[in-house]
Write a protein that holds these residues in place. Structure first.
Motif, PDB file in Angstrom:
ATOM      1  N   ARG A   8       0.829  -1.208   0.000  1.00  0.00           N
ATOM      2  CA  ARG A   8       0.000   0.000   0.000  1.00  0.00           C
ATOM      3  C   ARG A   8       0.862   1.255   0.000  1.00  0.00           C
ATOM      4  O   ARG A   8       0.539   2.243  -0.668  1.00  0.00           O
ATOM      5  N   SER A  11       2.118   1.910  -3.363  1.00  0.00           N
ATOM      6  CA  SER A  11       1.092   2.361  -4.304  1.00  0.00           C
ATOM      7  C   SER A  11       1.037   3.886  -4.395  1.00  0.00           C
ATOM      8  O   SER A  11       0.614   4.443  -5.411  1.00  0.00           O
ATOM      9  N   LYS A  14       3.201   5.421  -7.320  1.00  0.00           N
ATOM     10  CA  LYS A  14       2.850   5.253  -8.740  1.00  0.00           C
ATOM     11  C   LYS A  14       2.756   6.568  -9.517  1.00  0.00           C
ATOM     12  O   LYS A  14       3.228   6.647 -10.658  1.00  0.00           O
TER      13      LYS A  14
END
Length: 579
Positions: A8, A11, A14
């Motif tokens: 997480r 993420s 990104k």
């Protein structure tokens, strides 16, 4: 658990992939040119065979290439660091913004049921810990992994058998690092939780120092602080102990690798399989190969703390938000002030009933006073009117519209609210008064301040309306803070008013002026007045006497006194000390 937190956390990176790619390319170039140095140095050594056997031309050209490779490596190392720092700070900014936005969207119940200091610690300290872990993690992991792979390739180009020895010993270093990381994570997790508890306790003590000193609680406060601090110390020592084992343990393994390379390389040189320059290059590569393991082991320590902190931050981000307004909700800009409360039941705790089957009908422009003993539900009723909490059953209507069909923002905007606990923020007095109407002109602000009888003391301040208030307005008196809060409402001119002990911190003379100002402001507006001093509500159109979440009496002042009931007892008890 750790892997899900890590996934997480990654993420959030990104959106900044381009910086990640640039950092990776820069790391490859930086490591590649850096790894040229041992070969160049080895060749230079081989060019110096002995007295009168030095090839100065090749030595000079090799040294020039060596200097250029060092400069190029430093340049790309700077580019990589710049990119990884950009990734880290942008990622951390996004996490902090998301966490703060979540605090604005969670139900008030979450804020009320959690220590404020712990929430602050999660949004500030824990996110800072994530930042530290990511900064070290990216820079060290990028260069470390590429250095390991690069040195293996360069070593293979020199001697395959010695390289295989190095690779075979390496897993021992990885095993030691992973074993220690497993145990240190639990310690860092506990450390983060206790740090939040300590922050909450300190915030509580500092914010209430007058109470602490008034009740001579200093010794007990110090004792409780020391108890929490001692727990933080113990977990901190254990966390640092485990993490401190990582570096020397991996260095021990790396020393074995270096010694093995030296011994095998010396034997190979004696047998004529390696030159002295190649042994020098191989030893340099062996040192460079083992160095990333030491650095990565240090990163693991920071990364464990970062994961523990990230877990606490994600708990905030994952909190359930307030139920969104229905798509067809009405954006009610103003109202006549007709309030209907039908069979409303509510409790903060499902096991403890508070308000049951509450009914009330308020006509436009009525002044409703709410009185009763502590804990009877006065403030709870205000919370329900403002939709700080949603009712368990029943309905509340504004102008015959169920409040569940009105947007929260617009329904709250219908009320002007003055509480006993004042709130001001660090900014100018003008900005604080205009908090509910930012576009207000200075003339409008002054008019509101005059109506609230705050203009005279404001003009005496060094910079008048431009005077900057310190945190929570601590550089003015409590009564002056309350006057500014009253001026804020007078400027907003809402459709309805809620006054919860609004004049509790104001002297009697000023209170008389304020009551007159309120009377003028309440003309034509539905008003709810929560009061403990019953003398302040004698002119109310309707007085609700509450007890245990129910209305036990209602009427105007004279009607309730004539009943000689609970209200009469409360009212007369104010004067009993005179007898």
């Amino acid at each position: 658990m750790k892997s899900s937190v890590l996934r997480r956390l990654l993420s959030y990176i990104k959106p900044y992939r381009k910086y990640l790619i640039m950092a990776f390319i820069s790391a490859i170039i930086s490591v590649f040119v850096t790894l040229l140095s041992p070969i160049l140095i080895g060749k230079t050594i081989d060019y110096i065979v002995g007295p009168d056997q030095v090839n100065f031309g090749k030595v000079l050209s090799t040294l020039i290439i060596l200097g250029l490779s060092i400069l190029l490596g430093s340049l790309f190392q700077w580019v990589m660091t710049r990119c990884t720092n950009t990734i880290t700070y942008k990622t951390v900014k996004d996490i902090r913004v998301q966490a703060f936005n979540k605090l604005n969207s969670v139900p008030l119940k979450y804020i009320d049921s959690n220590a404020h200091g712990d929430i602050i610690s999660r949004v500030i300290n824990d996110i800072d810990q994530i930042s530290d872990g990511l900064i070290q993690g990216f820079s060290q992991l990028f260069t470390g992994i590429i250095t390991i792979l690069g040195t293996i390739l360069f070593m293979f180009s020199i001697n395959i058998s010695i390289t295989l020895v190095v690779i075979l010993i390496t897993p021992l270093s990885l095993f030691v690092a992973s074993f220690i990381a497993k145990h240190s994570h639990a310690m860092f997790k506990a450390q983060s939780e206790i740090r939040g508890e300590l922050t909450g306790y300190i915030e509580e003590m500092i914010g209430n120092q007058k109470i602490v000193k008034a009740f001579t609680y200093e010794d007990r406060a110090q004792s409780e602080f020391q108890e929490i601090n001692e727990r933080l110390y113990n977990y901190g020592v254990k966390a640092q102990f485990y993490s401190a084992l990582t570096n020397p343990s991996t260095r021990f393994v790396n020393g074995i690798v270096y010694a093995a390379v030296g011994v095998i390389g010396a034997i190979s040189a004696i047998n004529g399989k390696l030159s002295i320059g190649q042994i020098s290059s191989f030893l340099a590569y062996a040192n460079q190969y083992t160095k990333p393991f030491n650095e990565i082991s240090g990163v693991i320590t920071e990364f464990q703390a970062a994961l523990a902190s990230a877990s606490r931050v994600f708990q905030v981000i994952d909190e359930e938000e307030e139920k969104p307004d229905p798509i067809d909700s009405i954006n009610l800009k103003e109202c006549s002030g007709n309030i209907e409360i039908n069979n409303v039941s509510f409790s903060y705790d499902n096991n403890k009933k508070l308000i049951e089957n509450f009914n009330l009908s308020v006509k436009p422009g009525q002044n409703i006073a709410i009185v009763g003993p502590t804990g009877c539900g006065k403030t709870t009723l205000i919370n329900l009117l403002m939709r700080f909490y949603d009712i368990n059953s029943g309905e509340i209507k504004i102008d015959n519209i169920n409040i569940n069909n009105i947007t929260r923002k617009s329904s709250r905007g219908l009320y002007g609210m003055v509480l006993q606990d004042t709130w001001l923020y660090s900014g100018s007095i003008r900005d604080n008064i205009a908090y509910g109407k930012p576009q207000a002109t200075l003339a409008e602000v002054i008019e509101a301040a005059k109506a609230a009888h705050a203009h005279s003391f404001i003009k005496k301040l060094p910079n008048g309306y431009d005077t900057i208030l310190s945190d929570d307005g601590s550089n003015i008196s409590q009564g002056q803070k309350q006057l500014l809060c009253i001026a804020r409402i007078m400027l907003a001119k809402p459709s309805m008013l809620i006054l919860d002990e609004a004049t509790s911190s104001i002297d009697t003379r000023t209170e008389i002026y304020i009551q007159k100002a309120f009377s003028k402001m309440m003309e034509g507006r539905t008003s709810f007045i929560v009061a403990h001093r019953l003398s302040t509500i004698r002119e109310a159109d309707l007085i609700l006497v509450m007890k245990n979440g129910k209305i036990i009496e209602q009427g105007n002042h004279e009607e309730l006194l004539s009943k000689d009931g609970f209200y009469a007892h409360l009212y007369n008890s104010q004067f009993s000390y005179m007898n």
